[in-house]
Design a protein around this motif. Structure first.
Motif, PDB file in Angstrom:
ATOM      1  N   SER A 367      46.436  39.311  42.697  1.00  0.00           N
ATOM      2  CA  SER A 367      45.061  39.377  42.218  1.00  0.00           C
ATOM      3  C   SER A 367      44.471  37.990  42.187  1.00  0.00           C
ATOM      4  O   SER A 367      45.138  37.011  41.866  1.00  0.00           O
ATOM      5  CB  SER A 367      45.025  39.997  40.821  1.00  0.00           C
ATOM      6  N   ASP A 368      43.181  37.877  42.528  1.00  0.00           N
ATOM      7  CA  ASP A 368      42.529  36.568  42.505  1.00  0.00           C
ATOM      8  C   ASP A 368      41.752  36.344  41.214  1.00  0.00           C
ATOM      9  O   ASP A 368      40.968  35.405  41.108  1.00  0.00           O
ATOM     10  CB  ASP A 368      41.595  36.406  43.706  1.00  0.00           C
ATOM     11  N   ASP A 369      41.992  37.198  40.218  1.00  0.00           N
ATOM     12  CA  ASP A 369      41.308  37.068  38.934  1.00  0.00           C
ATOM     13  C   ASP A 369      42.239  36.364  37.950  1.00  0.00           C
ATOM     14  O   ASP A 369      43.145  36.974  37.392  1.00  0.00           O
ATOM     15  CB  ASP A 369      40.902  38.436  38.395  1.00  0.00           C
ATOM     16  N   VAL A 370      42.018  35.071  37.741  1.00  0.00           N
ATOM     17  CA  VAL A 370      42.916  34.289  36.896  1.00  0.00           C
ATOM     18  C   VAL A 370      42.890  34.762  35.449  1.00  0.00           C
ATOM     19  O   VAL A 370      43.833  34.541  34.692  1.00  0.00           O
ATOM     20  CB  VAL A 370      42.553  32.790  36.986  1.00  0.00           C
ATOM     21  N   ARG A 371      41.820  35.440  35.032  1.00  0.00           N
ATOM     22  CA  ARG A 371      41.723  35.904  33.645  1.00  0.00           C
ATOM     23  C   ARG A 371      42.797  36.921  33.302  1.00  0.00           C
ATOM     24  O   ARG A 371      43.157  37.092  32.141  1.00  0.00           O
ATOM     25  CB  ARG A 371      40.337  36.515  33.395  1.00  0.00           C
ATOM     26  N   ASN A 372      43.325  37.596  34.325  1.00  0.00           N
ATOM     27  CA  ASN A 372      44.384  38.581  34.102  1.00  0.00           C
ATOM     28  C   ASN A 372      45.774  38.008  34.305  1.00  0.00           C
ATOM     29  O   ASN A 372      46.755  38.730  34.265  1.00  0.00           O
ATOM     30  CB  ASN A 372      44.185  39.777  35.041  1.00  0.00           C
ATOM     31  N   GLY A 373      45.840  36.690  34.519  1.00  0.00           N
ATOM     32  CA  GLY A 373      47.126  36.095  34.814  1.00  0.00           C
ATOM     33  C   GLY A 373      47.551  36.438  36.234  1.00  0.00           C
ATOM     34  O   GLY A 373      46.791  36.996  37.028  1.00  0.00           O
ATOM     35  N   VAL A 374      48.779  36.115  36.563  1.00  0.00           N
ATOM     36  CA  VAL A 374      49.291  36.404  37.901  1.00  0.00           C
ATOM     37  C   VAL A 374      49.722  37.867  37.952  1.00  0.00           C
ATOM     38  O   VAL A 374      50.619  38.286  37.226  1.00  0.00           O
ATOM     39  CB  VAL A 374      50.475  35.483  38.246  1.00  0.00           C
ATOM     40  N   THR A 375      49.060  38.646  38.805  1.00  0.00           N
ATOM     41  CA  THR A 375      49.349  40.066  38.940  1.00  0.00           C
ATOM     42  C   THR A 375      49.463  40.416  40.412  1.00  0.00           C
ATOM     43  O   THR A 375      48.638  39.987  41.215  1.00  0.00           O
ATOM     44  CB  THR A 375      48.231  40.918  38.299  1.00  0.00           C
ATOM     45  N   ALA A 376      50.486  41.163  40.760  1.00  0.00           N
ATOM     46  CA  ALA A 376      50.652  41.597  42.145  1.00  0.00           C
ATOM     47  C   ALA A 376      51.269  42.993  42.154  1.00  0.00           C
ATOM     48  O   ALA A 376      52.132  43.285  41.326  1.00  0.00           O
ATOM     49  CB  ALA A 376      51.558  40.619  42.908  1.00  0.00           C
ATOM     50  N   PRO A 377      50.831  43.864  43.058  1.00  0.00           N
ATOM     51  CA  PRO A 377      49.723  43.660  43.995  1.00  0.00           C
ATOM     52  C   PRO A 377      48.391  43.866  43.292  1.00  0.00           C
ATOM     53  O   PRO A 377      48.354  44.350  42.153  1.00  0.00           O
ATOM     54  CB  PRO A 377      49.973  44.756  45.030  1.00  0.00           C
ATOM     55  N   PRO A 378      47.272  43.531  43.947  1.00  0.00           N
ATOM     56  CA  PRO A 378      45.968  43.813  43.333  1.00  0.00           C
ATOM     57  C   PRO A 378      45.733  45.313  43.244  1.00  0.00           C
ATOM     58  O   PRO A 378      46.283  46.097  44.032  1.00  0.00           O
ATOM     59  CB  PRO A 378      44.972  43.140  44.296  1.00  0.00           C
ATOM     60  N   LEU A 379      44.932  45.696  42.292  1.00  0.00           N
ATOM     61  CA  LEU A 379      44.676  47.127  42.084  1.00  0.00           C
ATOM     62  C   LEU A 379      44.094  47.790  43.321  1.00  0.00           C
ATOM     63  O   LEU A 379      44.314  48.986  43.561  1.00  0.00           O
ATOM     64  CB  LEU A 379      43.720  47.317  40.894  1.00  0.00           C
ATOM     65  N   GLU A 380      43.345  47.026  44.124  1.00  0.00           N
ATOM     66  CA  GLU A 380      42.724  47.604  45.312  1.00  0.00           C
ATOM     67  C   GLU A 380      43.768  48.155  46.276  1.00  0.00           C
ATOM     68  O   GLU A 380      43.494  49.103  47.017  1.00  0.00           O
ATOM     69  CB  GLU A 380      41.877  46.553  46.042  1.00  0.00           C
ATOM     70  N   PHE A 381      44.964  47.575  46.255  1.00  0.00           N
ATOM     71  CA  PHE A 381      45.964  47.999  47.221  1.00  0.00           C
ATOM     72  C   PHE A 381      46.638  49.309  46.837  1.00  0.00           C
ATOM     73  O   PHE A 381      47.155  50.014  47.711  1.00  0.00           O
ATOM     74  CB  PHE A 381      47.036  46.918  47.417  1.00  0.00           C
ATOM     75  N   ILE A 382      46.653  49.639  45.566  1.00  0.00           N
ATOM     76  CA  ILE A 382      47.402  50.831  45.158  1.00  0.00           C
ATOM     77  C   ILE A 382      46.511  52.061  45.007  1.00  0.00           C
ATOM     78  O   ILE A 382      46.883  53.029  44.362  1.00  0.00           O
ATOM     79  CB  ILE A 382      48.200  50.574  43.864  1.00  0.00           C
TER      80      ILE A 382
END
Length: 476
Positions: A367-382
Protein backbone atom coordinates in the motif's frame (compact mmCIF):
# COMPACT_ATOMS: atom_id res chain seq x y z
CA UNK A 1 5.19 34.01 16.53
CA UNK A 2 5.25 32.24 19.89
CA UNK A 3 3.91 28.70 20.01
CA UNK A 4 0.81 28.26 22.18
CA UNK A 5 1.79 25.26 24.29
CA UNK A 6 -1.83 24.63 25.30
CA UNK A 7 -2.60 23.17 21.88
CA UNK A 8 -0.75 20.03 22.98
CA UNK A 9 -3.22 19.35 25.77
CA UNK A 10 -5.28 17.23 23.39
CA UNK A 11 -4.42 14.55 20.86
CA UNK A 12 -5.34 15.76 17.40
CA UNK A 13 -5.17 12.87 14.91
CA UNK A 14 -2.33 13.23 12.35
CA UNK A 15 -1.27 16.65 13.66
CA UNK A 16 2.39 17.28 12.88
CA UNK A 17 4.23 20.31 14.26
CA UNK A 18 7.93 21.13 14.17
CA UNK A 19 9.83 24.01 15.76
CA UNK A 20 13.32 24.86 16.99
CA UNK A 21 14.61 25.81 20.43
CA UNK A 22 18.03 26.77 21.80
CA UNK A 23 19.95 23.70 22.90
CA UNK A 24 19.61 23.66 26.72
CA UNK A 25 22.56 21.26 27.04
CA UNK A 26 24.94 24.03 25.98
CA UNK A 27 24.64 25.61 29.43
CA UNK A 28 26.46 22.55 30.77
CA UNK A 29 28.78 21.61 27.91
CA UNK A 30 30.79 23.97 25.75
CA UNK A 31 32.03 22.08 22.72
CA UNK A 32 32.62 23.08 19.16
CA UNK A 33 30.55 20.15 17.85
CA UNK A 34 27.42 21.06 19.79
CA UNK A 35 24.60 22.51 17.76
CA UNK A 36 23.00 25.68 19.07
CA UNK A 37 19.49 24.76 17.94
CA UNK A 38 17.40 21.65 18.46
CA UNK A 39 14.64 20.57 16.12
CA UNK A 40 11.53 19.36 17.94
CA UNK A 41 8.82 17.42 16.11
CA UNK A 42 5.49 16.40 17.63
CA UNK A 43 3.30 13.89 15.80
CA UNK A 44 -0.09 12.63 16.98
CA UNK A 45 -1.29 9.22 15.85
CA UNK A 46 -3.80 9.20 12.97
CA UNK A 47 -6.04 6.88 14.99
CA UNK A 48 -7.28 7.01 18.58
CA UNK A 49 -5.59 4.10 20.31
CA UNK A 50 -6.90 4.31 23.88
CA UNK A 51 -8.85 6.57 26.18
CA UNK A 52 -5.61 7.20 28.09
CA UNK A 53 -3.12 8.49 25.50
CA UNK A 54 0.56 7.73 26.00
CA UNK A 55 3.50 9.85 24.88
CA UNK A 56 6.98 8.65 23.94
CA UNK A 57 10.23 10.49 23.33
CA UNK A 58 12.87 9.64 20.74
CA UNK A 59 16.25 11.27 20.26
CA UNK A 60 17.43 11.46 16.66
CA UNK A 61 20.66 9.44 16.29
CA UNK A 62 23.76 11.55 15.95
CA UNK A 63 24.60 12.57 12.37
CA UNK A 64 21.27 11.17 11.05
CA UNK A 65 19.34 14.46 11.24
CA UNK A 66 19.00 14.75 7.45
CA UNK A 67 17.83 11.20 6.85
CA UNK A 68 14.29 11.08 5.50
CA UNK A 69 13.33 8.88 8.44
CA UNK A 70 13.94 11.78 10.82
CA UNK A 71 13.24 14.92 8.79
CA UNK A 72 9.96 14.12 6.98
CA UNK A 73 6.42 13.71 8.20
CA UNK A 74 6.14 10.29 6.54
CA UNK A 75 9.31 9.18 8.31
CA UNK A 76 7.99 10.37 11.66
CA UNK A 77 4.72 8.52 11.06
CA UNK A 78 6.53 5.27 10.33
CA UNK A 79 8.46 5.66 13.58
CA UNK A 80 5.26 6.34 15.51
CA UNK A 81 3.54 3.29 14.04
CA UNK A 82 6.37 1.08 15.29
CA UNK A 83 5.67 2.18 18.88
CA UNK A 84 2.78 0.09 20.24
CA UNK A 85 0.02 2.01 22.02
CA UNK A 86 1.76 5.38 21.64
CA UNK A 87 -0.55 8.24 20.71
CA UNK A 88 2.08 10.98 20.47
CA UNK A 89 5.73 10.77 19.48
CA UNK A 90 8.16 13.58 20.27
CA UNK A 91 11.40 13.62 18.32
CA UNK A 92 14.29 15.82 19.37
CA UNK A 93 17.55 16.19 17.48
CA UNK A 94 20.05 18.69 16.17
CA UNK A 95 18.60 21.20 13.75
CA UNK A 96 19.81 20.22 10.25
CA UNK A 97 21.98 22.96 8.82
CA UNK A 98 22.30 21.89 5.19
CA UNK A 99 18.71 22.01 4.02
CA UNK A 100 16.27 19.15 3.42
CA UNK A 101 18.49 17.01 1.16
CA UNK A 102 20.09 13.85 2.43
CA UNK A 103 23.83 13.90 2.98
CA UNK A 104 25.90 12.03 0.39
CA UNK A 105 27.80 9.95 2.95
CA UNK A 106 27.16 8.69 6.46
CA UNK A 107 29.51 7.02 8.91
CA UNK A 108 28.23 5.79 12.23
CA UNK A 109 30.09 7.60 15.05
CA UNK A 110 31.96 5.28 17.38
CA UNK A 111 32.87 5.72 21.01
CA UNK A 112 36.15 7.40 20.14
CA UNK A 113 34.69 9.98 17.76
CA UNK A 114 34.88 13.60 18.82
CA UNK A 115 31.11 13.95 18.60
CA UNK A 116 29.59 13.52 22.04
CA UNK A 117 25.94 13.26 22.92
CA UNK A 118 24.73 16.81 23.23
CA UNK A 119 21.10 16.29 24.12
CA UNK A 120 20.51 15.21 27.67
CA UNK A 121 17.21 13.86 28.90
CA UNK A 122 17.25 16.03 32.00
CA UNK A 123 17.85 19.21 30.01
CA UNK A 124 14.80 18.67 27.76
CA UNK A 125 12.47 17.22 30.40
CA UNK A 126 10.74 20.59 31.06
CA UNK A 127 9.98 20.87 27.34
CA UNK A 128 8.76 17.27 27.05
CA UNK A 129 6.59 17.75 30.13
CA UNK A 130 5.05 20.88 28.61
CA UNK A 131 4.30 19.00 25.39
CA UNK A 132 2.59 16.16 27.22
CA UNK A 133 1.53 17.59 30.55
CA UNK A 134 -1.97 16.11 30.34
CA UNK A 135 -0.62 12.63 29.75
CA UNK A 136 2.85 12.18 31.22
CA UNK A 137 2.40 12.77 34.95
CA UNK A 138 0.43 10.14 36.86
CA UNK A 139 0.27 10.08 40.63
CA UNK A 140 3.07 12.59 40.67
CA UNK A 141 5.37 10.38 38.61
CA UNK A 142 6.84 11.56 35.30
CA UNK A 143 6.15 8.84 32.74
CA UNK A 144 7.41 9.42 29.20
CA UNK A 145 9.34 6.40 27.94
CA UNK A 146 12.33 6.95 25.68
CA UNK A 147 12.23 4.79 22.58
CA UNK A 148 15.34 4.29 20.49
CA UNK A 149 16.02 3.86 16.81
CA UNK A 150 18.54 1.23 15.87
CA UNK A 151 19.60 -0.22 12.55
CA UNK A 152 22.52 -2.21 11.28
CA UNK A 153 24.06 0.43 9.00
CA UNK A 154 27.74 1.13 9.64
CA UNK A 155 28.28 3.49 6.71
CA UNK A 156 26.50 4.53 3.54
CA UNK A 157 26.84 6.61 0.42
CA UNK A 158 24.00 7.95 -1.73
CA UNK A 159 24.51 7.08 -5.40
CA UNK A 160 21.52 8.91 -6.82
CA UNK A 161 18.33 10.71 -5.87
CA UNK A 162 15.57 10.93 -8.45
CA UNK A 163 11.81 11.27 -8.83
CA UNK A 164 9.39 8.76 -10.32
CA UNK A 165 6.01 9.69 -11.76
CA UNK A 166 4.21 7.33 -9.38
CA UNK A 167 6.52 6.56 -6.46
CA UNK A 168 7.80 10.12 -6.02
CA UNK A 169 11.26 10.85 -4.61
CA UNK A 170 13.59 7.90 -4.20
CA UNK A 171 17.25 7.23 -3.61
CA UNK A 172 19.80 4.53 -4.27
CA UNK A 173 22.46 3.98 -1.62
CA UNK A 174 25.30 1.60 -0.93
CA UNK A 175 25.61 0.55 2.70
CA UNK A 176 27.89 -1.54 4.86
CA UNK A 177 25.91 -3.42 7.47
CA UNK A 178 26.92 -5.28 10.59
CA UNK A 179 27.98 -8.81 9.83
CA UNK A 180 25.84 -11.59 11.25
CA UNK A 181 29.01 -13.22 12.53
CA UNK A 182 28.68 -16.35 10.41
CA UNK A 183 31.97 -15.62 8.67
CA UNK A 184 34.86 -14.16 10.63
CA UNK A 185 36.04 -10.78 9.35
CA UNK A 186 33.54 -10.94 6.50
CA UNK A 187 32.24 -7.50 5.55
CA UNK A 188 28.72 -7.20 4.21
CA UNK A 189 27.73 -4.64 1.60
CA UNK A 190 24.27 -3.98 0.22
CA UNK A 191 22.65 -1.71 -2.35
CA UNK A 192 19.28 -0.33 -1.35
CA UNK A 193 16.35 1.45 -2.98
CA UNK A 194 14.25 3.65 -0.71
CA UNK A 195 11.19 5.81 -1.35
CA UNK A 196 10.62 9.09 0.46
CA UNK A 197 6.93 8.33 0.95
CA UNK A 198 7.95 5.42 3.22
CA UNK A 199 11.58 6.16 4.07
CA UNK A 200 11.98 3.54 6.79
CA UNK A 201 11.04 0.75 4.36
CA UNK A 202 13.73 -0.75 2.16
CA UNK A 203 12.02 -1.32 -1.17
CA UNK A 204 14.83 -3.37 -2.70
CA UNK A 205 18.08 -4.70 -1.27
CA UNK A 206 20.75 -6.71 -3.08
CA UNK A 207 24.22 -7.91 -2.24
CA UNK A 208 27.10 -5.96 -3.79
CA UNK A 209 30.76 -6.85 -4.09
CA UNK A 210 33.62 -4.30 -4.16
CA UNK A 211 35.52 -4.32 -7.44
CA UNK A 212 38.76 -3.62 -5.59
CA UNK A 213 39.92 -4.96 -2.25
CA UNK A 214 38.93 -2.77 0.70
CA UNK A 215 41.11 -2.52 3.76
CA UNK A 216 39.51 -3.55 7.03
CA UNK A 217 39.30 0.05 8.27
CA UNK A 218 38.11 1.70 5.04
CA UNK A 219 34.55 2.98 4.79
CA UNK A 220 32.10 3.15 1.90
CA UNK A 221 32.71 6.34 -0.02
CA UNK A 222 31.84 7.88 -3.35
CA UNK A 223 34.85 6.60 -5.29
CA UNK A 224 34.46 2.92 -4.31
CA UNK A 225 32.84 0.86 -7.07
CA UNK A 226 30.69 -2.19 -6.41
CA UNK A 227 29.07 -4.71 -8.72
CA UNK A 228 25.63 -6.23 -8.07
CA UNK A 229 25.52 -9.88 -7.05
CA UNK A 230 22.16 -11.06 -8.36
CA UNK A 231 22.93 -14.70 -7.62
CA UNK A 232 21.71 -14.44 -4.02
CA UNK A 233 18.60 -13.04 -2.36
CA UNK A 234 19.11 -10.97 0.78
CA UNK A 235 15.71 -9.31 1.16
CA UNK A 236 14.14 -11.36 3.93
CA UNK A 237 10.87 -12.38 2.24
CA UNK A 238 12.18 -13.12 -1.28
CA UNK A 239 13.70 -16.50 -0.48
CA UNK A 240 10.40 -17.78 0.96
CA UNK A 241 8.61 -16.52 -2.16
CA UNK A 242 10.98 -18.52 -4.38
CA UNK A 243 10.76 -21.48 -1.98
CA UNK A 244 7.04 -21.67 -2.72
CA UNK A 245 7.91 -23.11 -6.14
CA UNK A 246 8.74 -26.36 -4.32
CA UNK A 247 5.01 -26.90 -4.06
CA UNK A 248 4.87 -27.59 -7.81
CA UNK A 249 8.42 -28.90 -8.08
CA UNK A 250 7.29 -32.15 -9.72
CA UNK A 251 5.38 -30.29 -12.42
CA UNK A 252 8.22 -27.81 -13.05
CA UNK A 253 10.78 -30.60 -13.20
CA UNK A 254 8.72 -32.38 -15.80
CA UNK A 255 8.38 -29.18 -17.85
CA UNK A 256 12.14 -28.74 -17.79
CA UNK A 257 12.66 -32.40 -18.79
CA UNK A 258 10.44 -31.82 -21.83
CA UNK A 259 12.55 -28.83 -22.85
CA UNK A 260 10.33 -25.99 -21.62
CA UNK A 261 11.30 -23.12 -19.38
CA UNK A 262 9.01 -22.50 -16.39
CA UNK A 263 7.18 -19.22 -16.81
CA UNK A 264 6.76 -16.59 -14.07
CA UNK A 265 4.91 -13.28 -13.89
CA UNK A 266 6.32 -10.87 -11.29
CA UNK A 267 3.81 -8.22 -10.27
CA UNK A 268 5.80 -5.30 -8.88
CA UNK A 269 9.43 -5.22 -10.00
CA UNK A 270 11.10 -2.55 -7.86
CA UNK A 271 14.85 -3.04 -8.11
CA UNK A 272 14.31 -6.32 -9.93
CA UNK A 273 16.01 -8.69 -7.47
CA UNK A 274 13.28 -11.33 -7.77
CA UNK A 275 13.01 -11.03 -11.56
CA UNK A 276 16.78 -11.38 -11.98
CA UNK A 277 17.06 -14.33 -9.60
CA UNK A 278 14.24 -16.32 -11.19
CA UNK A 279 15.73 -15.77 -14.63
CA UNK A 280 19.43 -16.28 -13.97
CA UNK A 281 19.43 -18.79 -11.12
CA UNK A 282 16.22 -20.78 -11.58
CA UNK A 283 15.93 -20.79 -15.37
CA UNK A 284 12.50 -19.16 -15.60
CA UNK A 285 11.14 -17.15 -18.46
CA UNK A 286 10.09 -14.05 -16.56
CA UNK A 287 7.70 -11.21 -17.29
CA UNK A 288 7.76 -8.28 -14.86
CA UNK A 289 5.22 -5.48 -14.49
CA UNK A 290 6.19 -2.17 -12.87
CA UNK A 291 4.12 1.00 -12.64
CA UNK A 292 6.96 3.52 -12.63
CA UNK A 293 9.34 3.73 -15.58
CA UNK A 294 11.90 5.64 -13.51
CA UNK A 295 12.07 2.74 -11.07
CA UNK A 296 12.93 0.44 -13.96
CA UNK A 297 15.67 2.81 -15.13
CA UNK A 298 17.16 2.69 -11.65
CA UNK A 299 16.87 -1.10 -11.48
CA UNK A 300 18.71 -1.49 -14.77
CA UNK A 301 21.45 0.97 -13.89
CA UNK A 302 22.14 -0.02 -10.29
CA UNK A 303 20.56 -3.40 -9.48
CA UNK A 304 21.64 -5.64 -12.33
CA UNK A 305 18.24 -6.02 -14.03
CA UNK A 306 18.76 -6.91 -17.68
CA UNK A 307 16.23 -7.37 -20.45
CA UNK A 308 16.87 -10.42 -22.59
CA UNK A 309 15.35 -13.26 -24.55
CA UNK A 310 13.78 -14.73 -21.44
CA UNK A 311 13.31 -11.60 -19.33
CA UNK A 312 10.80 -8.94 -20.30
CA UNK A 313 9.71 -6.00 -18.18
CA UNK A 314 6.60 -3.95 -18.95
CA UNK A 315 5.62 -0.52 -17.70
CA UNK A 316 2.04 -0.32 -16.53
CA UNK A 317 -0.53 -0.80 -13.82
CA UNK A 318 -0.15 -4.36 -12.51
CA UNK A 319 -3.85 -4.95 -11.90
CA UNK A 320 -4.83 -3.66 -15.34
CA UNK A 321 -2.09 -5.79 -16.87
CA UNK A 322 -3.38 -8.97 -15.20
CA UNK A 323 -6.99 -8.23 -16.15
CA UNK A 324 -6.07 -7.60 -19.80
CA UNK A 325 -3.89 -10.68 -19.83
CA UNK A 326 -6.75 -12.74 -18.40
CA UNK A 327 -9.09 -11.53 -21.12
CA UNK A 328 -6.51 -12.38 -23.75
CA UNK A 329 -5.95 -15.81 -22.20
CA UNK A 330 -9.60 -16.68 -22.86
CA UNK A 331 -8.99 -16.62 -26.60
CA UNK A 332 -5.29 -17.47 -26.65
CA UNK A 333 -5.85 -21.18 -27.23
CA UNK A 334 -6.89 -20.38 -30.80
CA UNK A 335 -4.52 -17.45 -31.32
CA UNK A 336 -0.79 -17.97 -31.73
CA UNK A 337 0.01 -14.36 -32.56
CA UNK A 338 0.97 -13.39 -28.99
CA UNK A 339 -0.22 -10.62 -26.72
CA UNK A 340 0.08 -7.04 -27.91
CA UNK A 341 -0.85 -3.63 -26.60
CA UNK A 342 -0.55 -4.30 -22.89
CA UNK A 343 1.25 -1.08 -22.12
CA UNK A 344 3.24 1.13 -24.46
CA UNK A 345 3.66 -1.63 -27.03
CA UNK A 346 4.64 -4.34 -24.57
CA UNK A 347 4.74 -7.62 -26.47
CA UNK A 348 4.86 -11.18 -25.18
CA UNK A 349 6.03 -13.48 -27.92
CA UNK A 350 4.49 -16.93 -28.09
CA UNK A 351 6.67 -18.23 -30.88
CA UNK A 352 8.78 -20.32 -28.50
CA UNK A 353 6.07 -22.90 -27.96
CA UNK A 354 4.97 -21.76 -24.50
CA UNK A 355 1.34 -20.91 -24.00
CA UNK A 356 0.39 -17.51 -22.63
CA UNK A 357 -0.40 -18.82 -19.18
CA UNK A 358 2.08 -18.76 -16.31
CA UNK A 359 3.27 -21.45 -13.96
CA UNK A 360 3.84 -18.94 -11.17
CA UNK A 361 2.50 -15.45 -10.50
CA UNK A 362 4.44 -13.64 -7.77
CA UNK A 363 2.97 -10.50 -6.24
CA UNK A 364 5.13 -8.02 -4.34
CA UNK A 365 2.99 -4.92 -3.94
CA UNK A 366 2.43 -2.75 -0.87
CA UNK A 367 0.00 0.00 0.00
CA UNK A 368 1.22 3.51 -0.76
CA UNK A 369 -0.74 5.00 2.15
CA UNK A 370 1.81 5.61 4.90
CA UNK A 371 -0.98 6.42 7.39
CA UNK A 372 -1.82 2.71 7.50
CA UNK A 373 1.76 1.65 8.00
CA UNK A 374 3.36 -0.94 5.76
CA UNK A 375 0.60 -3.17 4.38
CA UNK A 376 0.80 -5.74 1.61
CA UNK A 377 -0.88 -6.48 -0.67
CA UNK A 378 -2.98 -3.36 -1.27
CA UNK A 379 -6.70 -3.81 -0.90
CA UNK A 380 -7.17 -3.16 -4.61
CA UNK A 381 -5.45 -6.42 -5.41
CA UNK A 382 -7.68 -8.67 -3.34
CA UNK A 383 -10.91 -7.72 -5.05
CA UNK A 384 -12.72 -10.76 -6.42
CA UNK A 385 -12.40 -9.73 -10.07
CA UNK A 386 -8.63 -9.28 -9.71
CA UNK A 387 -8.15 -12.65 -8.01
CA UNK A 388 -10.26 -14.31 -10.70
CA UNK A 389 -8.09 -12.67 -13.35
CA UNK A 390 -4.94 -13.87 -11.60
CA UNK A 391 -6.37 -17.40 -11.53
CA UNK A 392 -7.13 -17.27 -15.26
CA UNK A 393 -3.55 -16.42 -16.20
CA UNK A 394 -2.27 -19.47 -14.32
CA UNK A 395 -2.00 -22.92 -15.82
CA UNK A 396 -3.83 -25.82 -14.18
CA UNK A 397 -0.75 -26.59 -12.07
CA UNK A 398 0.03 -22.95 -11.40
CA UNK A 399 0.39 -21.10 -8.11
CA UNK A 400 -0.19 -17.52 -7.02
CA UNK A 401 2.45 -16.35 -4.50
CA UNK A 402 1.95 -13.16 -2.50
CA UNK A 403 4.10 -11.31 0.00
CA UNK A 404 1.73 -10.42 2.85
CA UNK A 405 2.34 -7.83 5.54
CA UNK A 406 -0.91 -7.83 7.50
CA UNK A 407 -1.65 -4.78 9.66
CA UNK A 408 -3.83 -6.97 11.86
CA UNK A 409 -4.91 -10.56 12.34
CA UNK A 410 -8.38 -9.68 11.04
CA UNK A 411 -6.84 -8.39 7.78
CA UNK A 412 -4.97 -11.67 7.32
CA UNK A 413 -8.09 -13.73 8.03
CA UNK A 414 -10.07 -11.62 5.56
CA UNK A 415 -7.32 -12.17 2.99
CA UNK A 416 -7.42 -15.93 3.49
CA UNK A 417 -11.23 -15.92 3.17
CA UNK A 418 -11.09 -14.05 -0.14
CA UNK A 419 -8.50 -16.46 -1.53
CA UNK A 420 -10.51 -19.53 -0.48
CA UNK A 421 -13.40 -18.23 -2.59
CA UNK A 422 -11.26 -18.39 -5.74
CA UNK A 423 -8.47 -20.93 -5.29
CA UNK A 424 -8.46 -24.61 -4.42
CA UNK A 425 -5.74 -24.86 -1.75
CA UNK A 426 -3.82 -22.38 0.37
CA UNK A 427 -0.35 -22.73 1.86
CA UNK A 428 1.67 -20.44 4.08
CA UNK A 429 5.32 -19.75 4.87
CA UNK A 430 6.06 -17.71 7.98
CA UNK A 431 9.08 -15.59 7.07
CA UNK A 432 10.03 -15.49 10.74
CA UNK A 433 10.59 -11.74 11.11
CA UNK A 434 7.30 -11.08 12.89
CA UNK A 435 6.03 -9.13 9.90
CA UNK A 436 5.91 -11.00 6.57
CA UNK A 437 4.03 -14.09 5.49
CA UNK A 438 4.14 -15.71 2.07
CA UNK A 439 0.72 -16.94 0.98
CA UNK A 440 0.51 -19.53 -1.81
CA UNK A 441 -2.73 -20.30 -3.64
CA UNK A 442 -3.17 -23.22 -6.05
CA UNK A 443 -5.49 -23.56 -9.01
CA UNK A 444 -5.94 -27.32 -8.48
CA UNK A 445 -4.97 -29.78 -5.74
CA UNK A 446 -1.25 -30.43 -5.57
CA UNK A 447 -0.24 -33.83 -6.95
CA UNK A 448 3.37 -34.99 -6.73
CA UNK A 449 4.51 -37.51 -9.36
CA UNK A 450 8.28 -37.22 -9.23
CA UNK A 451 10.36 -38.29 -6.24
CA UNK A 452 12.65 -35.72 -4.68
CA UNK A 453 15.74 -37.70 -5.67
CA UNK A 454 14.71 -37.50 -9.34
CA UNK A 455 13.46 -33.92 -9.19
CA UNK A 456 16.02 -31.75 -10.94
CA UNK A 457 14.13 -28.54 -10.16
CA UNK A 458 14.00 -29.21 -6.42
CA UNK A 459 17.69 -30.02 -6.39
CA UNK A 460 18.44 -26.70 -8.04
CA UNK A 461 16.07 -24.91 -5.69
CA UNK A 462 17.71 -26.30 -2.56
CA UNK A 463 21.11 -25.25 -3.83
CA UNK A 464 19.90 -21.72 -4.55
CA UNK A 465 18.00 -20.92 -1.36
CA UNK A 466 17.59 -22.05 2.22
CA UNK A 467 15.83 -25.41 2.34
CA UNK A 468 14.35 -24.42 5.70
CA UNK A 469 11.72 -22.31 3.96
CA UNK A 470 10.73 -25.18 1.70
CA UNK A 471 10.36 -27.46 4.69
CA UNK A 472 8.35 -24.94 6.73
CA UNK A 473 5.58 -24.57 4.18
CA UNK A 474 2.24 -25.61 5.64
CA UNK A 475 -1.26 -26.05 4.31
CA UNK A 476 -3.88 -23.77 5.87
Amino acid sequence: MALDISIFDTITPSRFITFTIPNPSLSHHRHRHHHHLLRVAVLDSPIQLTDSPRVALMFVPRTRELDWVFCTESGHLQLLLTCPQISRLILIGDQPTDGPDLPIMYHRPDENDDVSDNIQEESVRPLVTALSRKFCVKNGIYDVPIVSYEDNVISSVVLEKCVGDFVGEMLVEDVEIESDGSECNKREFRRRLRFKRMPNLIQTEIKIVPETCLSSDSMIRENVNFRPDIGVLVHVYLMPMVASCALIGSYLSERIRLGFRPKALCVGVGGGALVSFLGTQMGFEVVGVEMDEEVLRVSRRYFGLEDGEFTRVCVGDAIEFIEKLACQANVQNSDSLGIRGMQDGCYLNNGDGLDTKFDVVMVDLDSDDVRNGVTAPPLEFIRKNVLLAARRVLGDSGILVINVIPPSRSFYEMLIHEFREIFHELYEIDVGNGENFVLIATVLPIVSSVSDCDNTFLKKLRLAISGAYMDSMRKI
